[in-house]
Design a protein around this motif. Sequence first.
Motif, PDB file in Angstrom:
ATOM      1  N   ARG A 159     -12.200   5.057   2.271  1.00  0.00           N
ATOM      2  CA  ARG A 159     -11.436   5.841   1.293  1.00  0.00           C
ATOM      3  C   ARG A 159     -12.291   7.015   0.850  1.00  0.00           C
ATOM      4  O   ARG A 159     -13.478   6.846   0.572  1.00  0.00           O
ATOM      5  N   ARG A 213       0.884  -1.160   0.000  1.00  0.00           N
ATOM      6  CA  ARG A 213       0.000   0.000   0.000  1.00  0.00           C
ATOM      7  C   ARG A 213       0.931   1.222   0.000  1.00  0.00           C
ATOM      8  O   ARG A 213       1.663   1.432   0.964  1.00  0.00           O
ATOM      9  N   HIS A 255     -10.510  -6.744   0.813  1.00  0.00           N
ATOM     10  CA  HIS A 255     -10.479  -5.608  -0.108  1.00  0.00           C
ATOM     11  C   HIS A 255      -9.161  -5.562  -0.857  1.00  0.00           C
ATOM     12  O   HIS A 255      -8.118  -5.987  -0.350  1.00  0.00           O
ATOM     13  N   HIS A 261      -8.451  -6.917   7.480  1.00  0.00           N
ATOM     14  CA  HIS A 261      -7.841  -6.630   8.781  1.00  0.00           C
ATOM     15  C   HIS A 261      -8.894  -6.167   9.762  1.00  0.00           C
ATOM     16  O   HIS A 261     -10.023  -5.824   9.377  1.00  0.00           O
ATOM     17  N   HIS A 267      -6.423  -8.168   0.969  1.00  0.00           N
ATOM     18  CA  HIS A 267      -6.229  -8.519   2.379  1.00  0.00           C
ATOM     19  C   HIS A 267      -7.450  -8.076   3.177  1.00  0.00           C
ATOM     20  O   HIS A 267      -8.333  -7.425   2.653  1.00  0.00           O
TER      21      HIS A 267
HETATM   22 FE   LIG Z   1      -6.445  -2.560   3.883  1.00  0.00          FE
END
Ligand SMILES: [Fe+2]
Length: 346
Positions: free
Chosen positions: A117, A72, A150, A111, A109
Motif C-alpha cells: 500500500r 475491499r 492483514h 493470500h 485475510h
Molecule cells: Fe488483501
Amino acid sequence: MSHELGRLEDLPQDYRDELTQLNLVPLWPSLRAVLPPKVPTRKTRPTCWSYQLLRPLLLRAGELTPMEKAERRVLVLANPGHGLEKMQASAAMYLGMQLLLPGEWAPSHRHTPNAVRMIVEGEGAYTTVDGEKCPMRRGDLILTPTGLWHEHGHDGTEPVVWLDVLDLPLVYYTETSYAIEGQRQPVQPGHGEQAYRSGGVMPTPVFERSHKAYPMLRYPWVDARAALVALAADRPDQEAVQVSYVNPETGQAAQNILGFYALMLRPGQTLRLPARSPAMVFHQIEGRAEARIEDSTFTLNEADTCCAPGYTAVTLRNLSAEQPAFLFIADETPLHQKLGVFENRG
Ligand SMILES: [Fe+2]
C-alpha cells in the motif's frame, strides 16, 4: 529481415479439421506473433489516472457500496491495452485505489499474491500485518507479503485512500492465486521500522540476525524522504536521486516479484530513465512532474499515477523550478531478474 511464414489459410481445411480434432496446432502461422523480432509485443499502453478525476467516483463508491458488500472497496486502475476486464496495469502489476471510511473495518485475510500500500490521503487508518499494527500516513509504504494475515481499520474522522500495488496478474496467470479468510489478529509488540531505523545497523540480539522473511513491513515516508533529501545534498553532482525499498536483512528487493523505489527530481530537473525490460508505474507523492512515455506526455499532479510498458525509455521532468518533486515507482525488476530475462537497453 525475417521472411514470411506459411499462414493457417494456406493449409487445406480437412487437414486443419483433423489437427483440431486431435488438439493439435501448427506452430508456423503463429511463430512470429509469439517470438517477434527484437522487441516483445506489449499490451501495456502508456496510461495515466488522474486522482482528481477518480477521487469523487471512489468517494461515491463509499455511498453506493457498504463495506460488507465490498470487503475491499477498490477502483482498479486498469490498462486499456490489456482490456479493462483483465484489471491489470501491466503484465505483472495490478493497481487499485482503495477507500476506507471512518469506523470501517476491512476483515482479516491472507493470500498468495504480494501486495503493498502507498498511502495517498487521510489520517487515522492502520493496517495490521502479521500482528504488527502499521499506522497509515501519506507516502508510507506498507508491505503485505504473500501469506501474511492483514486487515485494515480506521479510527480517524476523514476518508483514507491508498494505492494498492499487487503482483496479482502474474500470480493469477500461474494459477496460484487464492485467499483465506481469517479472524481479527491480536496485535503483537515490535515494529520493523523501529528495529531497522538506521541504515548500517540492525538488531542482533545475542549475535542472532532475524530469521523473518519480511522483517520490515512499514517504510515511513518521513524516513524515505529524508534519505532522498540527504542524498541530493551529499551528491550535488549525481543526476538520479533514487532509493530502493529493500529487505534490511538481505539487501534484496523488499518483495519477491515487484520492485519499489522512491525518486526525487531536483527543482527543474529532467531525468531520462533507460529502456529496461520491466514495465513501470509512477505515482506522484509530492510536487508536479511530467512523464514522457513513447508518444504520450502526462502531467502528474499530486496523487496521480501512470504506467509505462517495458523496453521503453521514460523522461521525467519536474515542473517546478523551486521545489523538488517526489515519486514512488513500482516495477517488475525482481521478477525479470529471477526469470533471467532482465535487460537494460540504455
Ligand atoms: Fe488483501
